[in-house]
Scaffold this motif. Structure first.
Motif, PDB file in Angstrom:
ATOM      1  N   MET A 242       0.202  -1.438   0.039  1.00  0.00           N
ATOM      2  CA  MET A 242       0.045  -0.036  -0.160  1.00  0.00           C
ATOM      3  C   MET A 242       1.021   1.525   0.027  1.00  0.00           C
ATOM      4  O   MET A 242       0.899   2.015  -0.826  1.00  0.00           O
ATOM      5  N   VAL A 243       1.796   1.098   0.914  1.00  0.00           N
ATOM      6  CA  VAL A 243       2.419   2.678   0.830  1.00  0.00           C
ATOM      7  C   VAL A 243       3.220   2.915  -0.107  1.00  0.00           C
ATOM      8  O   VAL A 243       3.440   3.936  -0.945  1.00  0.00           O
ATOM      9  N   PHE A 244       4.359   1.409  -1.065  1.00  0.00           N
ATOM     10  CA  PHE A 244       5.352   1.540  -1.874  1.00  0.00           C
ATOM     11  C   PHE A 244       4.423   2.060  -2.923  1.00  0.00           C
ATOM     12  O   PHE A 244       4.991   2.347  -3.842  1.00  0.00           O
ATOM     13  N   LEU A 245       2.846   1.222  -3.757  1.00  0.00           N
ATOM     14  CA  LEU A 245       2.166   1.801  -4.215  1.00  0.00           C
ATOM     15  C   LEU A 245       1.348   3.105  -4.542  1.00  0.00           C
ATOM     16  O   LEU A 245       1.805   3.799  -4.909  1.00  0.00           O
ATOM     17  N   ALA A 246       1.161   3.962  -2.991  1.00  0.00           N
ATOM     18  CA  ALA A 246       1.132   5.391  -3.257  1.00  0.00           C
ATOM     19  C   ALA A 246       2.405   5.989  -3.957  1.00  0.00           C
ATOM     20  O   ALA A 246       1.739   6.750  -4.352  1.00  0.00           O
ATOM     21  N   ALA A 247       3.319   5.594  -3.139  1.00  0.00           N
ATOM     22  CA  ALA A 247       4.510   6.036  -3.088  1.00  0.00           C
ATOM     23  C   ALA A 247       4.978   6.815  -4.246  1.00  0.00           C
ATOM     24  O   ALA A 247       5.323   7.565  -5.079  1.00  0.00           O
ATOM     25  N   THR A 248       4.677   5.525  -5.625  1.00  0.00           N
ATOM     26  CA  THR A 248       5.342   4.802  -6.483  1.00  0.00           C
ATOM     27  C   THR A 248       4.669   5.490  -7.490  1.00  0.00           C
ATOM     28  O   THR A 248       4.729   6.711  -8.009  1.00  0.00           O
ATOM     29  N   ILE A 249       3.009   5.628  -6.872  1.00  0.00           N
ATOM     30  CA  ILE A 249       2.075   6.606  -8.417  1.00  0.00           C
ATOM     31  C   ILE A 249       2.196   7.978  -8.171  1.00  0.00           C
ATOM     32  O   ILE A 249       2.684   8.290  -8.916  1.00  0.00           O
ATOM     33  N   ALA A 250       2.165   8.278  -6.857  1.00  0.00           N
ATOM     34  CA  ALA A 250       2.828   9.508  -6.830  1.00  0.00           C
ATOM     35  C   ALA A 250       3.516  10.177  -7.233  1.00  0.00           C
ATOM     36  O   ALA A 250       3.519  11.532  -8.081  1.00  0.00           O
ATOM     37  N   LEU A 251       4.823   9.523  -6.689  1.00  0.00           N
ATOM     38  CA  LEU A 251       5.784  10.692  -7.629  1.00  0.00           C
ATOM     39  C   LEU A 251       6.408  10.289  -9.114  1.00  0.00           C
ATOM     40  O   LEU A 251       6.163  10.998  -9.929  1.00  0.00           O
ATOM     41  N   ALA A 252       5.347   9.243  -9.735  1.00  0.00           N
ATOM     42  CA  ALA A 252       5.385   8.891 -11.494  1.00  0.00           C
ATOM     43  C   ALA A 252       4.685   9.571 -12.087  1.00  0.00           C
ATOM     44  O   ALA A 252       4.524  10.211 -12.869  1.00  0.00           O
ATOM     45  N   GLY A 253       3.081  10.030 -11.619  1.00  0.00           N
ATOM     46  CA  GLY A 253       2.506  10.768 -11.992  1.00  0.00           C
ATOM     47  C   GLY A 253       3.013  12.744 -11.622  1.00  0.00           C
ATOM     48  O   GLY A 253       2.631  13.236 -12.578  1.00  0.00           O
ATOM     49  N   GLY A 254       3.468  12.727 -10.636  1.00  0.00           N
ATOM     50  CA  GLY A 254       4.138  14.260 -10.101  1.00  0.00           C
ATOM     51  C   GLY A 254       5.281  14.973 -11.192  1.00  0.00           C
ATOM     52  O   GLY A 254       5.058  15.871 -12.094  1.00  0.00           O
ATOM     53  N   ALA A 255       6.556  13.717 -11.688  1.00  0.00           N
ATOM     54  CA  ALA A 255       6.796  14.021 -12.420  1.00  0.00           C
ATOM     55  C   ALA A 255       6.205  14.149 -13.921  1.00  0.00           C
ATOM     56  O   ALA A 255       6.683  15.270 -14.679  1.00  0.00           O
ATOM     57  N   TRP A 256       5.445  12.981 -13.715  1.00  0.00           N
ATOM     58  CA  TRP A 256       5.029  13.586 -15.561  1.00  0.00           C
ATOM     59  C   TRP A 256       4.387  14.941 -15.341  1.00  0.00           C
ATOM     60  O   TRP A 256       4.030  15.621 -16.724  1.00  0.00           O
ATOM     61  N   LEU A 266       7.105   7.093 -17.001  1.00  0.00           N
ATOM     62  CA  LEU A 266       7.659   5.986 -16.902  1.00  0.00           C
ATOM     63  C   LEU A 266       8.536   5.285 -16.712  1.00  0.00           C
ATOM     64  O   LEU A 266       8.857   3.899 -16.421  1.00  0.00           O
ATOM     65  N   ALA A 267      10.138   6.269 -17.042  1.00  0.00           N
ATOM     66  CA  ALA A 267      11.112   5.828 -15.612  1.00  0.00           C
ATOM     67  C   ALA A 267      10.742   5.394 -14.061  1.00  0.00           C
ATOM     68  O   ALA A 267      11.752   4.638 -13.876  1.00  0.00           O
ATOM     69  N   VAL A 268      10.336   6.233 -13.611  1.00  0.00           N
ATOM     70  CA  VAL A 268       9.965   5.605 -12.234  1.00  0.00           C
ATOM     71  C   VAL A 268       8.901   4.628 -11.783  1.00  0.00           C
ATOM     72  O   VAL A 268       9.509   3.800 -10.862  1.00  0.00           O
ATOM     73  N   LEU A 269       8.223   4.166 -13.191  1.00  0.00           N
ATOM     74  CA  LEU A 269       7.562   2.963 -13.012  1.00  0.00           C
ATOM     75  C   LEU A 269       8.419   1.810 -12.729  1.00  0.00           C
ATOM     76  O   LEU A 269       8.755   1.203 -12.130  1.00  0.00           O
ATOM     77  N   VAL A 270       9.695   2.373 -14.312  1.00  0.00           N
ATOM     78  CA  VAL A 270      10.465   1.318 -14.329  1.00  0.00           C
ATOM     79  C   VAL A 270      11.081   0.796 -13.386  1.00  0.00           C
ATOM     80  O   VAL A 270      11.541  -0.498 -12.286  1.00  0.00           O
ATOM     81  N   VAL A 271      11.894   2.101 -12.252  1.00  0.00           N
ATOM     82  CA  VAL A 271      12.436   1.546 -11.502  1.00  0.00           C
ATOM     83  C   VAL A 271      12.189   1.431 -10.311  1.00  0.00           C
ATOM     84  O   VAL A 271      12.719   0.403  -9.500  1.00  0.00           O
ATOM     85  N   ALA A 272      11.080   1.284 -10.270  1.00  0.00           N
ATOM     86  CA  ALA A 272       9.930   1.427  -8.895  1.00  0.00           C
ATOM     87  C   ALA A 272       9.738  -0.054  -9.632  1.00  0.00           C
ATOM     88  O   ALA A 272       9.118  -0.865  -8.028  1.00  0.00           O
ATOM     89  N   THR A 273       9.638  -1.111 -10.351  1.00  0.00           N
ATOM     90  CA  THR A 273       9.275  -2.095 -10.654  1.00  0.00           C
ATOM     91  C   THR A 273       9.565  -3.235  -8.870  1.00  0.00           C
ATOM     92  O   THR A 273      11.020  -3.701  -9.360  1.00  0.00           O
ATOM     93  N   PRO A 274       9.152  -3.524  -7.939  1.00  0.00           N
ATOM     94  CA  PRO A 274       9.595  -3.947  -7.346  1.00  0.00           C
ATOM     95  C   PRO A 274      10.354  -5.623  -7.609  1.00  0.00           C
ATOM     96  O   PRO A 274       9.838  -6.156  -5.783  1.00  0.00           O
ATOM     97  N   CYS A 275      11.054  -5.786  -7.982  1.00  0.00           N
ATOM     98  CA  CYS A 275      11.943  -6.453  -8.095  1.00  0.00           C
ATOM     99  C   CYS A 275      12.627  -7.375  -7.345  1.00  0.00           C
ATOM    100  O   CYS A 275      12.807  -8.513  -6.523  1.00  0.00           O
ATOM    101  N   PRO A 276      12.905  -5.942  -6.727  1.00  0.00           N
ATOM    102  CA  PRO A 276      13.766  -6.771  -4.783  1.00  0.00           C
ATOM    103  C   PRO A 276      13.031  -7.252  -3.835  1.00  0.00           C
ATOM    104  O   PRO A 276      13.375  -8.317  -3.636  1.00  0.00           O
ATOM    105  N   LEU A 277      11.822  -7.520  -4.190  1.00  0.00           N
ATOM    106  CA  LEU A 277      10.474  -7.885  -2.959  1.00  0.00           C
ATOM    107  C   LEU A 277      10.292  -9.420  -4.170  1.00  0.00           C
ATOM    108  O   LEU A 277      10.763  -9.766  -3.348  1.00  0.00           O
TER     109      LEU A 277
END
Length: 640
Positions: A242-256, A266-277
């Motif tokens: 929940m927290v990470f998803l909200a932060a990601t969308i907010a940052l990606a939408g804000g940058a756009w 898009l670059a924010v979303l790609v980097v945020a893709t939570p593959c470490p998790l």
């Protein structure tokens, strides 16, 4: 329990995950090859072809999760792939698709160990019974048995339904149902529970209940109900969703929004893709499971390993868990002119002719002492009472004190009252009392040290819950560092005890009998001693100790805590690095493809860290944690 471990069948879902990895890898490799060969027009279609199947499967999974009321980090991966395809960043989409598909396969591998059917339990249930009809015996389906039917129960068979002994003497092994070690002798008119095993000669039983209403069937039903009612734990990664998803969308939408450049979002979303998790957690869990297997501990999946790392209350069965579960020679009282070994040798020589549980224990004790046994002759056995015969030309009688005194005419010496739960076996030779052998289900030698070690690693509450008699439980647990010890518990009582202990934190139940299976299934974590325990308990449990050593509990907990610590460490490190990359992408320092490649580097780092969960010397950890404790629980100096 059978030593053969049957692998669960490969499901269509598992095949689909492997196919998605192959498609994503082929699409990414094909597009790169097309660019390298100068066919750049083919690159984007190939990358898209490798991405779309993964994205479609992911969207189906997300819809299913939302219907169940679950929200996971998979949404970030779906967003990054979708937006990348929309804005023509097919290479970035292909990289994300391959990372996601690989993570799903790793997680599935960890979870496959969590599925275990109840096949062994159901196979143990009798399918037929021998019923008297018009003075003859016929084999009927167990469902055809009705109250009032007279049945024949043969040696070694499980009692099919609850009932009463009609004729003969029933010598019953009740350990799987009540936890009592020593066989019970039930005469005509006495009640018998289904699930008990006939350890003596044949006897007739009058059914009092149908099979579906009997004790054993009720235990099976409780296991199924408990498994259905157990609250499912969410994946460790999803707790950050929940927290990470909200932060990601907010940052990606804000940058756009602020820059007007969709590629920044898009670059924010790609980097945020939570593959470490998605990747690091399954890797750490699988490594923990593999490490546990080295010391004979079967952990059925990632959820079981994570729960094992968090337990704070331990509920232990007595018979077969704290104790060995079999009667053992614990003492002797020899008459004048006799030694304990001489009495044991003659008694064991005669008892070679009997299949009674106590007789077998007596023979085993003689073998352990290296005594050479003679061949008995003229043996006469009285079921449930004892034997008489000749050994080395001498008349020997072995059995209960009353039987031996009556059969031999000897005056049996009084050796004092044995401990609760102990059994006295008298021996007479040539008409005179030679001695008395005392058998009991002895406490495991490692039990005291293990309980003290559990306290030292943060287990706050230890409870003993047994089906054996209260006085036996009290005697066995005297001096042990336990908070509560209760006896004479039915399977329903054990189930209630486990639920009550949840008030003190996550509960681990440890047992080995059929009567423990419902509690094992209902506990936050069930641990079964599977080396000699009932198949039902191994099927219902989340963790199975494959060797007959209770002290394996300690390395199991240690390994689980280490794996969870490393998984969390990988998660936080990955999130911090991804967060830095997201900020860089938002300010335009990273393109989508660069962001995807940086995310791959982050993945490699956190996966390598997660692989540390595979390292460790379990032999050292077990010896260091348990055997360095003195019997009083005081830690001894290291030997180094």
């Amino acid at each position: 329990m059978s030593s053969v471990q049957h692998r669960p069948p490969i499901s269509g879902r598992h095949v689909l995950r492997l196919a998605l990895i192959a498609v994503a890898l082929a699409g990414l490799a094909g597009g790169l090859a097309a660019q390298f060969l100068g066919e750049a027009d083919w690159a984007a279609p190939l990358w898209t072809a490798g991405t779309v199947p993964v994205l479609a499967a992911l969207l189906v999974e997300i819809v299913s999760s939302l219907r169940r009321g679950e929200l996971g980090l998979d949404i970030v991966a779906a967003l990054s792939m979708t937006v990348a395809l929309i804005f023509g960043e097919a290479l970035a989409a292909a990289v994300v698709a391959l990372m996601y598909a690989g993570g799903q396969a790793l997680e599935a591998f960890a979870e496959r160990r969590a599925t275990r059917s109840m096949t062994a339990l159901l196979e143990r249930m009798p399918r037929t019974a021998m019923r008297y009809v018009d003075g003859r015996l016929e084999t009927v389906q167990i469902d055809a048995v009705v109250p009032g039917d007279r049945l024949l129960v043969r040696r070694g068979e499980m009692v099919p339904v609850d009932g009463t002994v009609e004729s003969g003497v029933a010598v019953l092994d009740l350990s799987a149902i009540t936890g009592e070690t020593l066989p019970a002798r039930v005469g005509p008119g006495g009640s018998v529970l289904s699930g008990a095993t006939n350890a003596g000669d044949v006897f007739d039983l009058t059914a009092s209940l149908r099979a579906a209403d009997s004790t054993y069937a009720a235990i099976v039903a409780m296991i199924e109900a408990a498994q259905r009612s157990k609250a499912a734990m969410s994946r460790l990664a999803d707790r950050f969703a929940m927290v990470f998803l909200a932060a990601t969308i907010a940052l990606a939408g804000g940058a756009w929004f602020w820059t007007g450049e969709p590629t920044r979002g898009l670059a924010v979303l790609v980097v945020a893709t939570p593959c470490p998790l998605i990747l690091a957690v399954p890797v750490a869990i699988v490594c923990g499971i593999a490490r546990a297997a080295r010391v004979g501990i079967l952990v059925k999946g990632g959820r079981a390993l994570e729960t094992l790392s968090r337990v704070r209350t331990v509920v232990l069965d007595k018979t077969g868990t704290l104790t060995h579960g079999t009667a053992r020679l614990v003492g002797s009282d020899a008459a004048a002119g006799w030694s304990g070994e001489d009495v044991l040798r003659l008694a064991a020589s005669l008892d070679q002719a009997s299949s009674h549980v106590t007789a077998q224990a007596l023979v085993a004790a003689a073998h352990e002492k290296g005594l050479r046994l003679s061949v008995p002759s003229a043996v006469i056995e009285s079921p449930g009472e004892g034997l008489a015969g000749e050994v080395d030309g001498r008349a020997v009688v072995v059995g209960g004190p009353t039987f031996v005194g009556r059969r031999s005419g000897a005056e049996i010496g009084r050796s004092g009252s044995p401990e609760p739960g102990a059994s006295r076996v008298a021996v007479a030779v040539d008409g005179s009392w030679a001695g008395t052998l005392i058998f009991a289900d002895a406490l495991r030698s490692e039990a005291v040290r293990l309980l003290a070690a559990l306290r030292s690693i943060g287990i706050r509450r230890i409870v003993v819950a047994s089906g054996d008699r209260r006085e036996v439980v009290k005697a066995v647990t005297a001096g042990l560092p336990v908070d509560l010890a209760v006896g004479e518990l039915t399977p329903e009582d054990k189930l209630a005890a486990v639920k009550a202990e949840r008030n003190h934190g996550p509960v681990m139940m440890v047992g080995d009998g059929v009567n423990d299976a419902p509690a094992l299934a209902a506990a936050d974590l069930g641990v079964a001693l599977g080396a000699r325990g009932a198949a039902a308990s191994a099927q219902a449990a989340d963790v199975v100790i494959l060797v007959d050593e209770l002290d394996r509990l300690l390395p199991a907990i240690t390994i689980a805590r280490n794996a969870r610590h490393i998984a969390l460490q990988s998660v936080w490190a990955g999130l911090l690095m991804s967060g830095g990359g997201m900020i860089a992408a938002a300010f335009g320092y990273l393109t989508p493809v660069q962001g995807a490649l940086i995310q791959e580097v982050i993945d490699v780092i956190v996966i390598l860290n997660a692989l540390r969960a595979l390292k460790g010397d379990e032999t050292t950890s077990q010896a260091g944690a348990v055997r360095q404790l003195s019997p009083t629980g005081t830690r001894l100096p290291d030997s180094e």
